[in-house]
Design a protein around this motif. Structure first.
Motif, PDB file in Angstrom:
ATOM      1  N   TRP A  32       0.789  -1.237   0.000  1.00 32.52           N
ATOM      2  CA  TRP A  32       0.000   0.000   0.000  1.00 32.52           C
ATOM      3  C   TRP A  32       0.832   1.304   0.000  1.00 32.52           C
ATOM      4  O   TRP A  32       0.489   2.241  -0.695  1.00 32.52           O
ATOM      5  CB  TRP A  32      -1.019   0.006   1.153  1.00 32.52           C
ATOM      6  CG  TRP A  32      -0.416  -0.200   2.508  1.00 32.52           C
ATOM      7  CD1 TRP A  32      -0.188  -1.406   3.121  1.00 32.52           C
ATOM      8  CD2 TRP A  32       0.064   0.804   3.389  1.00 32.52           C
ATOM      9  NE1 TRP A  32       0.410  -1.204   4.340  1.00 32.52           N
ATOM     10  CE2 TRP A  32       0.572   0.143   4.538  1.00 32.52           C
ATOM     11  CE3 TRP A  32       0.109   2.209   3.346  1.00 32.52           C
ATOM     12  CZ2 TRP A  32       1.112   0.833   5.622  1.00 32.52           C
ATOM     13  CZ3 TRP A  32       0.656   2.900   4.419  1.00 32.52           C
ATOM     14  CH2 TRP A  32       1.148   2.205   5.543  1.00 32.52           C
ATOM     15  N   PRO A  33       1.986   1.369   0.706  1.00 32.12           N
ATOM     16  CA  PRO A  33       2.718   2.663   0.646  1.00 32.12           C
ATOM     17  C   PRO A  33       3.405   2.925  -0.687  1.00 32.12           C
ATOM     18  O   PRO A  33       3.873   4.033  -0.941  1.00 32.12           O
ATOM     19  CB  PRO A  33       3.773   2.511   1.753  1.00 32.12           C
ATOM     20  CG  PRO A  33       3.356   1.329   2.558  1.00 32.12           C
ATOM     21  CD  PRO A  33       2.656   0.416   1.604  1.00 32.12           C
ATOM     22  N   PHE A  34       3.481   1.881  -1.550  1.00 26.34           N
ATOM     23  CA  PHE A  34       4.327   1.948  -2.744  1.00 26.34           C
ATOM     24  C   PHE A  34       3.559   1.908  -4.060  1.00 26.34           C
ATOM     25  O   PHE A  34       4.154   1.902  -5.124  1.00 26.34           O
ATOM     26  CB  PHE A  34       5.350   0.801  -2.699  1.00 26.34           C
ATOM     27  CG  PHE A  34       6.071   0.721  -1.377  1.00 26.34           C
ATOM     28  CD1 PHE A  34       5.726  -0.265  -0.448  1.00 26.34           C
ATOM     29  CD2 PHE A  34       7.045   1.651  -1.044  1.00 26.34           C
ATOM     30  CE1 PHE A  34       6.369  -0.315   0.783  1.00 26.34           C
ATOM     31  CE2 PHE A  34       7.680   1.610   0.185  1.00 26.34           C
ATOM     32  CZ  PHE A  34       7.339   0.627   1.108  1.00 26.34           C
ATOM     33  N   VAL A  38       4.626   9.137  -4.034  1.00 25.88           N
ATOM     34  CA  VAL A  38       4.371   9.851  -2.782  1.00 25.88           C
ATOM     35  C   VAL A  38       3.816  11.232  -3.123  1.00 25.88           C
ATOM     36  O   VAL A  38       4.385  11.949  -3.943  1.00 25.88           O
ATOM     37  CB  VAL A  38       5.643   9.953  -1.932  1.00 25.88           C
ATOM     38  CG1 VAL A  38       5.398  10.779  -0.671  1.00 25.88           C
ATOM     39  CG2 VAL A  38       6.147   8.561  -1.563  1.00 25.88           C
ATOM     40  N   GLN A  42       1.061  16.167   0.468  1.00 29.00           N
ATOM     41  CA  GLN A  42       0.831  15.480   1.743  1.00 29.00           C
ATOM     42  C   GLN A  42       2.139  15.396   2.541  1.00 29.00           C
ATOM     43  O   GLN A  42       2.134  15.440   3.766  1.00 29.00           O
ATOM     44  CB  GLN A  42       0.311  14.077   1.413  1.00 29.00           C
ATOM     45  CG  GLN A  42      -0.329  13.315   2.541  1.00 29.00           C
ATOM     46  CD  GLN A  42      -0.847  11.954   2.074  1.00 29.00           C
ATOM     47  OE1 GLN A  42      -0.582  11.511   0.956  1.00 29.00           O
ATOM     48  NE2 GLN A  42      -1.572  11.295   2.931  1.00 29.00           N
ATOM     49  N   PHE A  43       3.285  15.280   1.812  1.00 26.84           N
ATOM     50  CA  PHE A  43       4.603  15.162   2.465  1.00 26.84           C
ATOM     51  C   PHE A  43       5.533  16.204   1.835  1.00 26.84           C
ATOM     52  O   PHE A  43       6.349  15.884   0.974  1.00 26.84           O
ATOM     53  CB  PHE A  43       5.164  13.759   2.257  1.00 26.84           C
ATOM     54  CG  PHE A  43       4.335  12.672   2.897  1.00 26.84           C
ATOM     55  CD1 PHE A  43       3.327  12.043   2.171  1.00 26.84           C
ATOM     56  CD2 PHE A  43       4.544  12.308   4.214  1.00 26.84           C
ATOM     57  CE1 PHE A  43       2.552  11.055   2.756  1.00 26.84           C
ATOM     58  CE2 PHE A  43       3.768  11.314   4.805  1.00 26.84           C
ATOM     59  CZ  PHE A  43       2.772  10.683   4.080  1.00 26.84           C
ATOM     60  N   TYR A  46       9.258  15.682   1.265  1.00 24.82           N
ATOM     61  CA  TYR A  46       9.704  14.469   0.569  1.00 24.82           C
ATOM     62  C   TYR A  46      10.637  14.784  -0.600  1.00 24.82           C
ATOM     63  O   TYR A  46      11.705  14.197  -0.735  1.00 24.82           O
ATOM     64  CB  TYR A  46       8.508  13.639   0.081  1.00 24.82           C
ATOM     65  CG  TYR A  46       8.902  12.231  -0.322  1.00 24.82           C
ATOM     66  CD1 TYR A  46       9.101  11.883  -1.662  1.00 24.82           C
ATOM     67  CD2 TYR A  46       9.105  11.251   0.646  1.00 24.82           C
ATOM     68  CE1 TYR A  46       9.490  10.603  -2.027  1.00 24.82           C
ATOM     69  CE2 TYR A  46       9.479   9.964   0.281  1.00 24.82           C
ATOM     70  CZ  TYR A  46       9.669   9.653  -1.054  1.00 24.82           C
ATOM     71  OH  TYR A  46      10.061   8.373  -1.410  1.00 24.82           O
ATOM     72  N   PHE A  88      13.614   7.896   4.277  1.00 23.09           N
ATOM     73  CA  PHE A  88      12.587   8.828   4.756  1.00 23.09           C
ATOM     74  C   PHE A  88      11.841   8.326   5.989  1.00 23.09           C
ATOM     75  O   PHE A  88      11.376   9.129   6.802  1.00 23.09           O
ATOM     76  CB  PHE A  88      11.579   9.117   3.633  1.00 23.09           C
ATOM     77  CG  PHE A  88      10.668  10.285   3.910  1.00 23.09           C
ATOM     78  CD1 PHE A  88       9.419  10.099   4.505  1.00 23.09           C
ATOM     79  CD2 PHE A  88      11.076  11.584   3.597  1.00 23.09           C
ATOM     80  CE1 PHE A  88       8.588  11.192   4.776  1.00 23.09           C
ATOM     81  CE2 PHE A  88      10.246  12.681   3.856  1.00 23.09           C
ATOM     82  CZ  PHE A  88       9.008  12.477   4.452  1.00 23.09           C
ATOM     83  N   ASN A  89      11.740   7.001   6.144  1.00 20.86           N
ATOM     84  CA  ASN A  89      10.880   6.424   7.181  1.00 20.86           C
ATOM     85  C   ASN A  89      11.688   5.720   8.274  1.00 20.86           C
ATOM     86  O   ASN A  89      12.664   5.044   7.989  1.00 20.86           O
ATOM     87  CB  ASN A  89       9.913   5.409   6.544  1.00 20.86           C
ATOM     88  CG  ASN A  89       9.040   6.055   5.490  1.00 20.86           C
ATOM     89  OD1 ASN A  89       8.070   6.738   5.811  1.00 20.86           O
ATOM     90  ND2 ASN A  89       9.384   5.865   4.215  1.00 20.86           N
ATOM     91  N   VAL A  95       5.163   2.463   7.577  1.00 17.49           N
ATOM     92  CA  VAL A  95       5.709   2.476   6.214  1.00 17.49           C
ATOM     93  C   VAL A  95       7.101   1.834   6.194  1.00 17.49           C
ATOM     94  O   VAL A  95       7.421   1.054   5.303  1.00 17.49           O
ATOM     95  CB  VAL A  95       5.772   3.902   5.639  1.00 17.49           C
ATOM     96  CG1 VAL A  95       6.411   3.910   4.254  1.00 17.49           C
ATOM     97  CG2 VAL A  95       4.384   4.511   5.579  1.00 17.49           C
TER      98      VAL A  95
HETATM   99  C1  6RY Z   1       6.462   5.151   0.615  1.00 16.89           C
HETATM  100  C2  6RY Z   1       6.286   6.419   1.374  1.00 16.89           C
HETATM  101  N1  6RY Z   1       7.386   6.985   1.925  1.00 16.89           N
HETATM  102  C3  6RY Z   1       7.280   8.121   2.613  1.00 16.89           C
HETATM  103  C4  6RY Z   1       6.068   8.736   2.804  1.00 16.89           C
HETATM  104  C5  6RY Z   1       4.903   8.189   2.251  1.00 16.89           C
HETATM  105  C6  6RY Z   1       5.013   7.017   1.520  1.00 16.89           C
HETATM  106  N2  6RY Z   1       3.878   6.428   0.968  1.00 16.89           N
HETATM  107  C7  6RY Z   1       2.589   7.102   0.892  1.00 16.89           C
HETATM  108  C8  6RY Z   1       1.712   6.446  -0.160  1.00 16.89           C
HETATM  109  C9  6RY Z   1       1.873   7.129   2.235  1.00 16.89           C
HETATM  110  C10 6RY Z   1       2.239   6.251   3.231  1.00 16.89           C
HETATM  111  C11 6RY Z   1       1.572   6.263   4.466  1.00 16.89           C
HETATM  112  C12 6RY Z   1       0.549   7.173   4.698  1.00 16.89           C
HETATM  113  C13 6RY Z   1       0.186   8.052   3.680  1.00 16.89           C
HETATM  114  C14 6RY Z   1       0.832   8.008   2.446  1.00 16.89           C
HETATM  115  O1  6RY Z   1      -0.807   8.948   3.893  1.00 16.89           O
HETATM  116  C15 6RY Z   1      -1.499   8.976   5.108  1.00 16.89           C
HETATM  117  C16 6RY Z   1      -0.928   8.231   6.213  1.00 16.89           C
HETATM  118  O2  6RY Z   1      -0.094   7.188   5.898  1.00 16.89           O
END
Ligand code: 6RY
Length: 116
Positions: A32-34, A38, A42-43, A46, A88-89, A95
């Protein structure tokens, strides 16, 4: 540069297992995170921290568009995606944990593919 038919056939043989592995990565419970790039709204940090973003939908498009010349080009984009995740995480974040799980899965499938 015109590729001979044999070269085109050899390229397809080399990349066919990549489609299979990508199918399995996209279907993985922890994908789901991939699945999509990104969202930098929202970030906002990043893009500053991650110079070369990569995700499974981008890899799928590059594979479909014939961008990857070898299976190692394909593998390099997956490894980039996993390195971006570790950069990043936190390892113990949801994630971060998903990234480690997906990388472990990918590395084992890739070894099977190459090691036969
Ligand atoms: C792979 C990755 N690395 C760093 C940041 C984000 C992400 N993925 C996004 C899709 C993502 C991952 C997790 C989330 C989200 C979005 O939005 C809301 C809360 O949780």
């Amino acid at each position: 540069l015109k590729r001979s038919l044999n070269q085109a056939i050899a390229k397809e043989k080399d990349l066919a297992p990549c489609r299979e592995i990508l199918d399995q990565l996209e279907a993985h419970d922890e994908a789901w995170p991939f699945l999509l790039p990104v969202n930098t709204k929202q970030f906002p940090t990043y893009k500053k921290i991650i110079r070369s973003p990569m995700d499974l939908s981008t890899i799928r498009k590059k594979l479909n568009d014939g961008i990857y010349k070898t299976r190692d080009d394909f593998c390099a984009d997956l490894q980039l995606m996993f390195v971006n995740c570790v950069t990043f995480n936190e390892d113990d974040s949801p994630v971060g944990k998903a990234g480690h799980s997906m990388k472990t899965f990918f590395d084992s499938r890739w070894a099977e593919l190459i090691a036969h």
